[in-house]
Design a protein around this motif. Structure first.
Motif, PDB file in Angstrom:
ATOM      1  N   GLY A 164      -1.516   1.437   5.347  1.00 47.41           N
ATOM      2  CA  GLY A 164      -1.672   0.957   3.976  1.00 47.41           C
ATOM      3  C   GLY A 164      -1.551   2.072   2.946  1.00 47.41           C
ATOM      4  N   LEU A 165      -2.352   3.123   3.130  1.00 41.58           N
ATOM      5  CA  LEU A 165      -2.364   4.176   2.117  1.00 41.58           C
ATOM      6  C   LEU A 165      -1.072   4.966   2.079  1.00 41.58           C
ATOM      7  N   SER A 166      -0.511   5.268   3.246  1.00 41.84           N
ATOM      8  CA  SER A 166       0.696   6.102   3.173  1.00 41.84           C
ATOM      9  C   SER A 166       1.900   5.277   2.724  1.00 41.84           C
ATOM     10  N   GLU A 167       1.873   3.976   2.988  1.00 42.19           N
ATOM     11  CA  GLU A 167       2.977   3.165   2.468  1.00 42.19           C
ATOM     12  C   GLU A 167       2.984   3.195   0.945  1.00 42.19           C
ATOM     13  N   SER A 168       1.798   3.044   0.344  1.00 42.95           N
ATOM     14  CA  SER A 168       1.822   3.062  -1.125  1.00 42.95           C
ATOM     15  C   SER A 168       2.156   4.455  -1.646  1.00 42.95           C
ATOM     16  N   ALA A 169       1.759   5.500  -0.909  1.00 45.42           N
ATOM     17  CA  ALA A 169       2.143   6.851  -1.339  1.00 45.42           C
ATOM     18  C   ALA A 169       3.661   7.012  -1.292  1.00 45.42           C
ATOM     19  N   LEU A 170       4.285   6.515  -0.231  1.00 52.76           N
ATOM     20  CA  LEU A 170       5.747   6.634  -0.113  1.00 52.76           C
ATOM     21  C   LEU A 170       6.452   5.834  -1.201  1.00 52.76           C
ATOM     22  N   LYS A 171       5.893   4.653  -1.485  1.00 48.68           N
ATOM     23  CA  LYS A 171       6.530   3.801  -2.492  1.00 48.68           C
ATOM     24  C   LYS A 171       6.408   4.377  -3.898  1.00 48.68           C
ATOM     25  N   ALA A 172       5.401   5.247  -4.088  1.00 41.28           N
ATOM     26  CA  ALA A 172       5.195   5.813  -5.419  1.00 41.28           C
ATOM     27  C   ALA A 172       6.135   6.984  -5.705  1.00 41.28           C
ATOM     28  N   VAL A 173       6.865   7.454  -4.707  1.00 43.56           N
ATOM     29  CA  VAL A 173       7.795   8.572  -4.939  1.00 43.56           C
ATOM     30  C   VAL A 173       8.956   8.063  -5.790  1.00 43.56           C
ATOM     31  N   PRO A 174       9.280   8.791  -6.880  1.00 41.80           N
ATOM     32  CA  PRO A 174      10.331   8.314  -7.772  1.00 41.80           C
ATOM     33  C   PRO A 174      11.657   8.124  -7.037  1.00 41.80           C
ATOM     34  N   GLU A 175      12.332   7.050  -7.371  1.00 41.31           N
ATOM     35  CA  GLU A 175      13.617   6.727  -6.759  1.00 41.31           C
ATOM     36  C   GLU A 175      14.646   7.828  -7.027  1.00 41.31           C
ATOM     37  N   SER A 176      14.452   8.575  -8.136  1.00 40.05           N
ATOM     38  CA  SER A 176      15.463   9.576  -8.499  1.00 40.05           C
ATOM     39  C   SER A 176      15.550  10.691  -7.450  1.00 40.05           C
ATOM     40  N   TYR A 177      14.453  10.976  -6.761  1.00 41.29           N
ATOM     41  CA  TYR A 177      14.515  11.973  -5.692  1.00 41.29           C
ATOM     42  C   TYR A 177      15.447  11.500  -4.586  1.00 41.29           C
ATOM     43  N   TYR A 178      15.278  10.237  -4.252  1.00 41.93           N
ATOM     44  CA  TYR A 178      16.103   9.658  -3.191  1.00 41.93           C
ATOM     45  C   TYR A 178      17.573   9.691  -3.591  1.00 41.93           C
TER      46      TYR A 178
END
Lengths: 250, 281, 300
Positions: free
Chosen positions: C162-176
């Motif tokens: 749960g927690l790491s999924e939301s952490a991953l989702k919070a990474v800005p798309e621009s990095y990707y």
């Protein structure tokens, strides 16, 4: 001059919405081609189809052909190979949250370069090419997020150069920057076209006249007019182009 | 959402990563299904009417008294924790000024409460309610212990629900000359109801699933509690006692089935309520 | 009018008092634990208590060393982290960056359910499935560090996911976007840019997982064997701090009883340390999102 990119009969849909209509355009090697037009006209969309960034958009469908050096990038080229050859600089500077060095080294590492000495060299030359070396050479290990906006954008250009692309796509690279940073980046484009093909999307018509050799004017997903920048701005053939560049709409 | 096979061919490490990631999710979901399926397969055949007999005997292992005392425990603990938690959240969201030191302390202590292991609660409940206050092993001691346990959950969910209420509602109410109190109770709380409810449902799940905190507060008597000062075991404790005795594994599994069904229903209800909340805003 | 004003003031005071309940609760818990636990520790001797290797509370000359239980908790928790964190993180990565929307809708309810399943059910599963399984696969009697680690590894999955999924989702798309535009594959971009960018949030998830594992009681009791001795190998039984309290609380008296409370104090201190670590790490995670918000505002 050799043709680098050749787009023919390109249609692009986002779901049911047709964002590009029957695009035909050729872009030459070692030239700067500018895409201009009002917001939502499709200029950025076309730019993103040149390195297949549109693939990331859900529900995006493309028909027609895009040839890079006569190879169909949608059919006969592996996507990472394409993006290695066609670099991109984004509207908003997007350095990775890592050190300046690691930002530049990211691309080369991705493509299999591991030797420290080789990476050092690539980092230095890329930063020099993007004329930011002097500003950052003493803080290569510091986070890239600490740089100013203009520096970040030049860092992103250096990062794109580090993988030795043939073409660089720039999507309104100066729209988030101050005038001095903008000027620096424009000068950079001028230098870079000796070795690279540059395609730039811009809102700013002065910018197009200052740096581009050819200009394409987009409206509602179509290319209205495409030609030498001087001609387009001095004596546009199409009424709509004239209206736009004289500021009557957009 | 993944690379094409052509890309994988050129980048085998990416394929490896992709396979690992898939393996991870398959493992997680697989384990879950294994746990659930196992309890169901093991327990459903023993779900006999005897298990729901009116009186508990050591032969029938009826869980009816446990169900009754679970319901009572949920009721009492909510009675204690919901007003406290909701009022606390109201203070935090509606009254406290920003940068208030007290608010910071409340946040830190709430976070601390949510991190304390249930056995520590159990021990504390035993020291305070069972011994110091002299309630003995009782429904009341157990309820108060779990009430403190679920407090952070209720505070947090209420806080989020209150924060989600649009400020224009409040301004509208103030604009009509309503006082703060009226605004909170008539305008803000009703619009935050679903969020608060979802939090309460999760809290119910916590109470029903709790064992360690209740063992030495509510005790493990397997009969109906005649008053709140009687010891009585909840469903989870009932299942624990049965499985520890070793004689009644089948009945324990059947009790597990009932627990699972309750938790499943609560979870579905909570997500239903939460979805309703989302579609409203 | 004055009546209304009085109601306003009165209720504000009520809200304030309720708001202080969690402060009061923590204070009372600390008070009861420390007042009963610390003197016991002093009586036994701090060093003797914390580093004594023998726990013989009912012997003629009783010994109250909880080092075996401290080590037991540490071993079992470490095992749970080794098992649960990789699986949990891979699952989180799948959910955040690989999962098609339809599948996501299908997967989320069961994963949420996983967090809600009572620990007694996990314990039962461990007792009747994992214990015999490790017994047949690796020998021994099955009640062991390994079994407890496996079970706790499973139980901390929902927290980690749960927690790491939301952490991953919070990474800005621009990095990707930046990474794939350089020719990185989707997988490489996720592994080398998004994952490191989310590391504070992921660390927070792991710390919370550690807290869960160290505090879990009933499930551990049912599979760990509970022998109060120094850990002798991962196939041997062990007793944790939590199970020490539960197994003996029922009959303990006098100093024995106080020693169990002191055990809880040690556990409590562990949890407090983890809490502090957690807030440090999640505060570290916060500035990134804060910066992002600021940039967005400037744009607007």
């Amino acid at each position: 001059m050799a043709v680098k990119f050749s787009v023919s009969n390109l249609d692009l849909y986002y779901g049911d919405f047709q964002a590009l209509k029957n695009i035909n355009i050729r872009m030459n090697e070692n030239e700067v081609t500018a895409f201009i037009g009002p917001s939502g006209c499709g200029k950025s969309t076309l730019l993103k189809s040149l390195n297949r960034m549109n693939d990331l958009v859900e529900g995006c469908k493309i028909t027609g052909t895009v040839l890079l050096d006569n190879v169909d990038i949608y059919k006969n080229m592996e996507i990472t190979e394409l993006r290695k050859n066609v670099g991109m600089v984004f509207q908003k500077p997007n350095p990775f949250p890592m050190s300046i060095y690691d930002n530049i080294a990211y691309g080369p590492r991705t493509h299999g370069i591991k030797r420290k000495s080789q990476l050092d060299e690539i980092v230095e030359t890329s930063l020099k090419q993007a004329s930011i070396w002097e500003e950052v050479k003493d803080r290569l290990k510091k986070s890239a997020l600490g740089l100013s906006g203009g520096q970040q954008q030049r860092l992103c250009i250096a990062r794109a150069l580090a993988v030795k692309p043939e073409v660089i796509l720039m999507d309104e690279p100066t729209s988030a920057l101050d005038p001095i940073s903008t000027m620096k980046i424009e000068e950079l484009c001028f230098d870079l076209k000796k070795e690279y093909t540059i395609i730039i999307v811009t809102h700013n018509m002065q910018q197009a006249t200052r740096i581009s050799d050819k200009t394409a004017f987009f409206l509602h997903g179509e290319i209205v007019e495409f030609g030498e920048t001087g001609q387009i701005f001095a004596m546009p053939k199409d009424k709509r182009t004239e209206d736009y560049i004289t500021g009557r709409f957009g | 959402m993944k690379s094409s096979w052509k890309t994988f061919k050129a980048h085998p490490m990416s394929l490896v990563f992709f396979i690992l990631v898939c393996a991870g999710v398959i493992l997680t979901v697989g384990i879950l299904f294994l746990v659930v399926a196992f309890v169901l397969i093991r327990g459903v055949p023993y779900l006999t009417p005897d298990l729901f007999a009116l009186e508990y005997t050591s032969e029938n292992c009826s869980m009816l008294p446990a169900i009754v005392s679970t319901i009572e425990m949920v009721g009492i603990s909510l009675l204690v924790a919901v007003p406290l938690g909701v009022f606390c959240a109201i203070y935090l969201v509606e009254y406290a000024g920003k940068g208030n030191k007290l608010v910071k302390l409340i946040r830190v202590t709430t976070e601390t409460l949510s991190g304390i292991p249930s056995i520590v609660y159990g021990l504390f409940g035993m020291l305070l309610f069972v011994r110091a206050l002299g309630w003995g092993y009782s429904l009341l001691a157990g309820s108060f212990t779990v009430a403190i346990m679920i407090l952070p959950l209720i505070i947090r969910s209420t806080e989020e629900a209150l924060k989600a209420v649009d400020d224009s509602y409040r301004e509208g109410s103030f604009g009509l000359g309503a006082g703060k109190l009226r605004t909170v109770f008539v305008i803000v709380l009703p619009s935050a109801m679903n969020g608060i409810l979802a939090g309460i449902i999760l809290a119910i799940g916590r109470v029903i699933g709790e064992t360690a905190a209740l063992m030495y507060t509510a005790g493990t008597v397997a009969a109906y509690p005649k008053s709140v000062f009687d010891s009585s075991r909840t469903l989870s404790l009932h299942m624990y006692s049965l499985s520890r005795e070793g004689m009644h594994m089948n009945e324990a599994a059947a009790t597990g089935v009932v627990l699972l069904i309750v938790v499943f229903l609560l979870n579905s209800f909570a997500s239903f309520v939460a979805k309703k909340l989302k579609s409203k805003t | 009018m004055t009546k209304k004003l009085f109601a306003e003031k009165f209720m504000k005071a009520v809200f304030l008092i309720c708001a202080c309940v969690s402060i009061i609760a923590v204070a009372i818990i600390c008070f009861f634990m420390f007042v009963r636990g610390i003197p016991a520790m002093r009586e036994i001797g701090f060093v003797e208590f914390l580093f004594g290797e023998k726990w013989r509370p009912t012997a003629q000359i009783p010994k109250f060393g909880i080092l075996p239980m401290i080590m037991g908790s540490i071993y079992v928790t470490a095992g749970a982290i080794i098992i649960g964190v990789p699986i949990g993180l891979l699952t989180a990565i799948f959910l955040a960056k690989f999962c098609p929307k339809k599948l996501y809708k299908l997967l989320m309810p069961p994963i949420n359910l996983m967090a809600g399943i009572p620990s007694i059910i996990y314990g039962f599963f461990g007792m009747v499935v994992l214990v015999p399984l490790t017994r047949t696969l690796f020998g021994g009697d099955g009640n062991s560090i390994l079994t407890a680690s496996l079970l706790l590894g499973i139980m901390i999955l929902p927290t980690i996911v749960g927690l790491s999924e939301s952490a991953l989702k919070a990474v800005p798309e621009s990095y990707y976007e930046g990474a794939v535009a350089l020719g990185a594959t989707h997988e490489r971009a996720v592994a080398t840019v998004i994952f490191p960018a989310a590391k504070s949030g992921i660390m927070a998830a792991v710390i919370l997982g550690i807290g869960r594992a160290i505090g879990e009681t009933m499930a551990v009791i049912m599979v760990a064997g509970n022998q109060p001795r120094m850990p002798k190998g991962i196939l041997k039984g062990v007793r944790t701090l939590t199970s020490n309290i539960v197994t003996e609380m029922g009959y303990a008296e006098g100093l024995h009883y106080e020693a169990l409370i002191a055990t809880a104090v040690v556990l409590f201190v562990f949890i407090l340390i983890l809490n502090v670590l957690f807030s440090i790490v999640s505060n570290k995670a916060a500035p990134i999102s804060f910066k992002r918000k600021k940039v967005k505002k400037e744009e607007a």
